[in-house]
Design a protein around this motif. Structure first.
Motif, mmCIF file in Angstrom:
data_model
loop_
_atom_site.group_PDB
_atom_site.id
_atom_site.type_symbol
_atom_site.label_atom_id
_atom_site.label_comp_id
_atom_site.label_asym_id
_atom_site.label_seq_id
_atom_site.Cartn_x
_atom_site.Cartn_y
_atom_site.Cartn_z
ATOM 1 N N SER A 1 -57.020 12.066 -4.957
ATOM 2 C CA SER A 1 -57.148 10.960 -4.006
ATOM 3 C C SER A 1 -56.134 11.050 -2.869
ATOM 4 O O SER A 1 -56.351 10.491 -1.790
ATOM 5 C CB SER A 1 -56.986 9.614 -4.725
ATOM 6 O OG SER A 1 -55.710 9.528 -5.339
ATOM 7 N N SER A 2 -55.041 11.768 -3.095
ATOM 8 C CA SER A 2 -54.027 11.879 -2.040
ATOM 9 C C SER A 2 -54.568 12.656 -0.837
ATOM 10 O O SER A 2 -54.085 12.481 0.283
ATOM 11 C CB SER A 2 -52.768 12.560 -2.572
ATOM 12 O OG SER A 2 -53.012 13.922 -2.887
ATOM 13 N N THR A 3 -55.558 13.520 -1.069
ATOM 14 C CA THR A 3 -56.119 14.274 0.057
ATOM 15 C C THR A 3 -56.852 13.348 1.022
ATOM 16 O O THR A 3 -56.890 13.624 2.230
ATOM 17 C CB THR A 3 -57.087 15.362 -0.438
ATOM 18 O OG1 THR A 3 -58.192 14.752 -1.149
ATOM 19 C CG2 THR A 3 -56.376 16.343 -1.355
ATOM 20 N N LEU A 4 -57.448 12.280 0.503
ATOM 21 C CA LEU A 4 -58.106 11.300 1.366
ATOM 22 C C LEU A 4 -57.071 10.535 2.181
ATOM 23 O O LEU A 4 -57.248 10.310 3.390
ATOM 24 C CB LEU A 4 -58.954 10.338 0.539
ATOM 25 C CG LEU A 4 -59.652 9.206 1.305
ATOM 26 C CD1 LEU A 4 -60.587 9.773 2.378
ATOM 27 C CD2 LEU A 4 -60.418 8.301 0.347
ATOM 28 N N ILE A 5 -55.983 10.145 1.543
ATOM 29 C CA ILE A 5 -54.900 9.455 2.248
ATOM 30 C C ILE A 5 -54.349 10.351 3.354
ATOM 31 O O ILE A 5 -54.128 9.898 4.489
ATOM 32 C CB ILE A 5 -53.779 9.057 1.265
ATOM 33 C CG1 ILE A 5 -54.314 8.041 0.248
ATOM 34 C CG2 ILE A 5 -52.579 8.498 2.018
ATOM 35 C CD1 ILE A 5 -53.339 7.738 -0.884
ATOM 36 N N ASN A 6 -54.159 11.622 3.040
ATOM 37 C CA ASN A 6 -53.623 12.562 4.036
ATOM 38 C C ASN A 6 -54.585 12.724 5.211
ATOM 39 O O ASN A 6 -54.151 12.839 6.361
ATOM 40 C CB ASN A 6 -53.346 13.914 3.384
ATOM 41 C CG ASN A 6 -52.167 13.865 2.431
ATOM 42 O OD1 ASN A 6 -51.306 12.994 2.533
ATOM 43 N ND2 ASN A 6 -52.126 14.792 1.472
ATOM 44 N N MET B 1 -66.644 7.616 8.406
ATOM 45 C CA MET B 1 -66.892 8.433 7.212
ATOM 46 C C MET B 1 -65.713 8.390 6.242
ATOM 47 O O MET B 1 -65.891 8.303 5.026
ATOM 48 C CB MET B 1 -67.209 9.870 7.616
ATOM 49 C CG MET B 1 -68.567 10.025 8.291
ATOM 50 S SD MET B 1 -69.077 11.753 8.521
ATOM 51 C CE MET B 1 -68.040 12.234 9.907
ATOM 52 N N LEU B 2 -64.488 8.461 6.772
ATOM 53 C CA LEU B 2 -63.308 8.476 5.894
ATOM 54 C C LEU B 2 -63.087 7.145 5.191
ATOM 55 O O LEU B 2 -62.419 7.105 4.148
ATOM 56 C CB LEU B 2 -62.067 8.858 6.698
ATOM 57 C CG LEU B 2 -61.925 10.336 7.063
ATOM 58 C CD1 LEU B 2 -60.770 10.549 8.027
ATOM 59 C CD2 LEU B 2 -61.735 11.182 5.802
ATOM 60 N N GLN C 1 -68.899 13.506 2.499
ATOM 61 C CA GLN C 1 -69.077 13.694 3.944
ATOM 62 C C GLN C 1 -68.210 14.822 4.495
ATOM 63 O O GLN C 1 -68.067 14.957 5.705
ATOM 64 C CB GLN C 1 -68.718 12.388 4.675
ATOM 65 C CG GLN C 1 -69.543 11.183 4.271
ATOM 66 C CD GLN C 1 -70.983 11.316 4.696
ATOM 67 O OE1 GLN C 1 -71.282 11.908 5.732
ATOM 68 N NE2 GLN C 1 -71.887 10.769 3.898
ATOM 69 N N GLN C 2 -67.659 15.631 3.598
ATOM 70 C CA GLN C 2 -66.681 16.626 4.056
ATOM 71 C C GLN C 2 -67.257 17.578 5.099
ATOM 72 O O GLN C 2 -66.589 17.897 6.096
ATOM 73 C CB GLN C 2 -66.127 17.423 2.878
ATOM 74 C CG GLN C 2 -64.997 18.368 3.295
ATOM 75 C CD GLN C 2 -64.396 19.105 2.118
ATOM 76 O OE1 GLN C 2 -65.062 19.335 1.104
ATOM 77 N NE2 GLN C 2 -63.118 19.474 2.231
#
Length: 624
Positions: free
Chosen positions: A67-72, A129-130, A138-139
């Motif tokens: 989940s940290s990749t989404l925050i980043n 999307m994010l 949606q990457q």
């Protein structure tokens, strides 16, 4: 198709870059601050290029397992947006078509009158999307957008080849940038999920300060006196510099979007800064208006003369004789087919030029017309008329209503013949239209006179207007809170744009916006029913206009119930609740093209009440 467009843009940019290297950059003019503005743009593009690459990397690392990749990725988007704000004023003004790549709304827009679709792209699409239901899915689409941003950002300096901007244009660009901060950035217009509008406003004002440095030095050298063509006092460079510094300090000290005091910011910092900037530019004799519909001689954007009515297809100057004739014609039953109805039948002055009905009574006195009769107050300040925007000015609307069998059912030729037989009317028409001596009583002149009257229905004397002009007792603390919510957390101000709080889009005020809200046919939110009115689609039958309607003003909304195109909501409380739940889609109605976010706003009961009491502060005093 989209990828091909990206490749074409990149190849073209590279070609221009080579030309720049071979031939050298040329500005083609001697100036005070153009070279400085170009240098600032180059510095800004370097930072934007770097953060664009970081954004692409962050998106490529998205993983549902972490989940940290989404925050980043969200933080990288925020950084890239923030960097872009340092050059946005320059891009918007000098390279408008290129700027659309980066910050276009996350919805398909229609470029009228050519009816060309403008595909969503850039930051706002990525934000949607994010912050959507499944951003990891949606990457691929996110990578496409990130690649577009990073690839094109690398070649932005190629746009400068052959650049020949002037000092006047540079100063107009920062003038418009400040208006954008005042009317859009602090509302979260283009970053509603990131809520980065206050930090981005800081970047925009910082860019303004950087651009102004050589002009401030020039002003000191020139002694900075009032210009012969400017009625405002000359603004000392030191005063302007101090106000910019104070504005930046306030934004830096209050970065939180939801708690930001927009009223304090506007009245204490941004509007004084706009006034001083305008006076400073005028004193340097560098005023020019190449872009907007605004009157730059107005004190600030909230001044009654900031948006001249002549910009909307009317006369450039006020004409009291035409307006007086129009006022009489407004009540004239001879304009109707049965000599019983007038404009005032559905737009009653005592009801703030509305009629209090869901939809107005039809010509036959038994049935009803399709849509609600909106107030005529501020109606002249739009580029389209009727709920579906099917005509472009008041004159055309007037002629259409007179002839409409459901409304006034008047035959134009019969109406004019009747008025020509009235000697008093003949005299009034001749006074109002002295250049029409041969045929003063005509449908063209009649519609011009009525339009002149309607354009004058813009009092701008509400309690809110008094407060913004300096009377700090005109509205109370609860109404101030309501304004801050309206312009911030509640996102009302991102569609009902200041200062008219209608669909005129800042900062140029040259386009009227349409929105798809998913308005139901009933007011039962537990069992909402689909409204069958297709709105603008009936005029332009394209998918993106299904159930789209013009955004009306909320000025005097407290006096003009019921609300929406179909009059479905009886009070403002119900309207605010509808928006709070996310419109029709938020009520679980199928609204695939809805432009209003379907996400709930999470406003408390107290907050919704505060928004309503703010809207009541927009009630004008009108002559009865």
């Amino acid at each position: 198709m989209f990828q091909n467009k990206v490749k074409i843009f990149i190849v073209t940019s590279l070609w221009l870059t080579i030309l720049c290297i071979v031939l050298g950059l040329k500005t083609g003019n001697s100036s005070i601050g153009v070279a400085n503005a170009i240098d600032g743009f180059k510095t800004g593009t370097a930072a934007f290029n770097s953060s664009g690459r970081e954004l692409k990397t962050a998106v490529s690392l998205l993983s549902a397992r972490d989940s940290s990749t989404l925050i980043n990725a969200r933080l990288a988007l925020k950084r890239s947006r923030t960097d872009y704000k340092r050059i946005e004023f320059f891009m918007d003004y000098f390279f408008e078509s290129s700027s659309l790549i980066y910050n276009r709304p996350a919805k398909t827009e229609v470029d009228e009158p050519y009816m060309e679709y403008q595909e969503p792209s850039g930051f706002q699409v990525m934000e949607a999307m994010l912050f959507g239901e499944d951003p990891f899915a949606q990457q691929a689409a996110l990578l496409e957008q990130a690649d577009l941003i990073s690839s094109s950002a690398a070649d932005l300096n190629a746009l400068l080849y052959g650049f020949e901007g002037t000092d006047q244009e540079v100063l107009e660009s920062v003038r418009l940038a400040l208006i954008k901060v005042i009317t859009l950035s602090i509302t979260g217009y283009d970053a509603p999920e990131l809520k980065s509008g206050i930090e981005e406003s800081w970047q925009s004002v910082a860019a303004i300060r950087q651009v102004l440095q050589p002009y401030l030095k020039s002003g000191i050298a020139a002694g900075q006196q009032s210009s012969p063509t400017n009625s405002r006092p000359g603004i000392q460079p030191e005063t302007l510099s101090k106000t910019i510094a104070e504005t930046l300090a306030y934004l830096k000290a209050h970065p939180d979007f939801d708690s930001f005091n927009r009223m304090e910011f506007l009245t204490g910092y941004a509007l004084p800064l706009q006034e001083q900037l305008g006076g400073f530019i005028a004193a340097l004799n560098l005023d020019v208006n190449h872009k907007s519909a605004l009157n730059y001689q107005a004190k600030n954007i909230f001044s009654p003369d900031a948006i001249p009515p002549g910009a909307f297809g009317g006369a450039a100057a006020k004409n009291d004789l035409k307006a007086a004739l129009g006022k009489r014609l407004f009540r004239e039953t001879a304009l109707s087919g049965n000599l019983q109805r007038s404009c005032a039948s559905c737009h009653r002055e005592q009801q703030y030029f509305s009629d209090g009905l869901k939809t107005s009574l039809a010509f036959d006195g038994k049935n009803f017309v399709q849509r609600n009769a909106p107030t005529l107050l501020y109606a002249g300040f739009q580029y389209a008329q009727f709920w579906d925007g099917r005509v472009k000015n008041l004159q055309e609307q007037i002629r259409t209503v007179i002839a409409n069998p459901l409304e006034m059912n008047g035959n134009h030729a019969v109406v004019i013949t009747g008025l020509q037989q009235d000697s008093a009317y003949r005299k009034e028409f001749l006074k109002a239209f002295p250049d029409s001596a041969g045929n003063p009583v005509s449908m063209t002149n009649l519609s011009d006179a009525l339009a002149a009257f309607i354009r004058g229905l813009a009092p701008r004397n509400s309690a809110f207007d008094q407060y913004i002009a300096g009377n700090k007792t005109a509205i109370d603390a609860e109404q101030v809170k309501g304004f801050n919510l309206f312009m911030g957390k509640a996102q009302c101000g991102s569609c009902h744009f200041a200062p008219l709080f209608n669909g005129l889009i800042p900062p140029l005020y040259k386009r009227t916006e349409y929105e798809i809200l998913g308005t139901p046919a009933n007011d039962d939110f537990d069992r909402p029913q689909h409204d069958q009115d297709q709105g603008r689609f009936g005029f332009f039958p394209i998918e993106y206009y299904k159930a789209a309607f013009k955004t009306p003003t909320v000025r005097n909304a407290a006096m003009t119930a019921p609300y929406m195109h179909n009059g479905v909501f009886k009070d403002l409380e119900k309207v605010v609740e509808f928006y709070n739940q996310g419109g029709g889609a938020g009520l679980h109605m199928e609204q695939p093209q809805q432009t209003l976010s379907a996400k709930p706003l999470h406003l408390s009961d107290d907050e919704m009440h505060q928004i309503v009491v703010f809207m009541r502060s927009l009630t004008d005093k009108i002559d009865q």
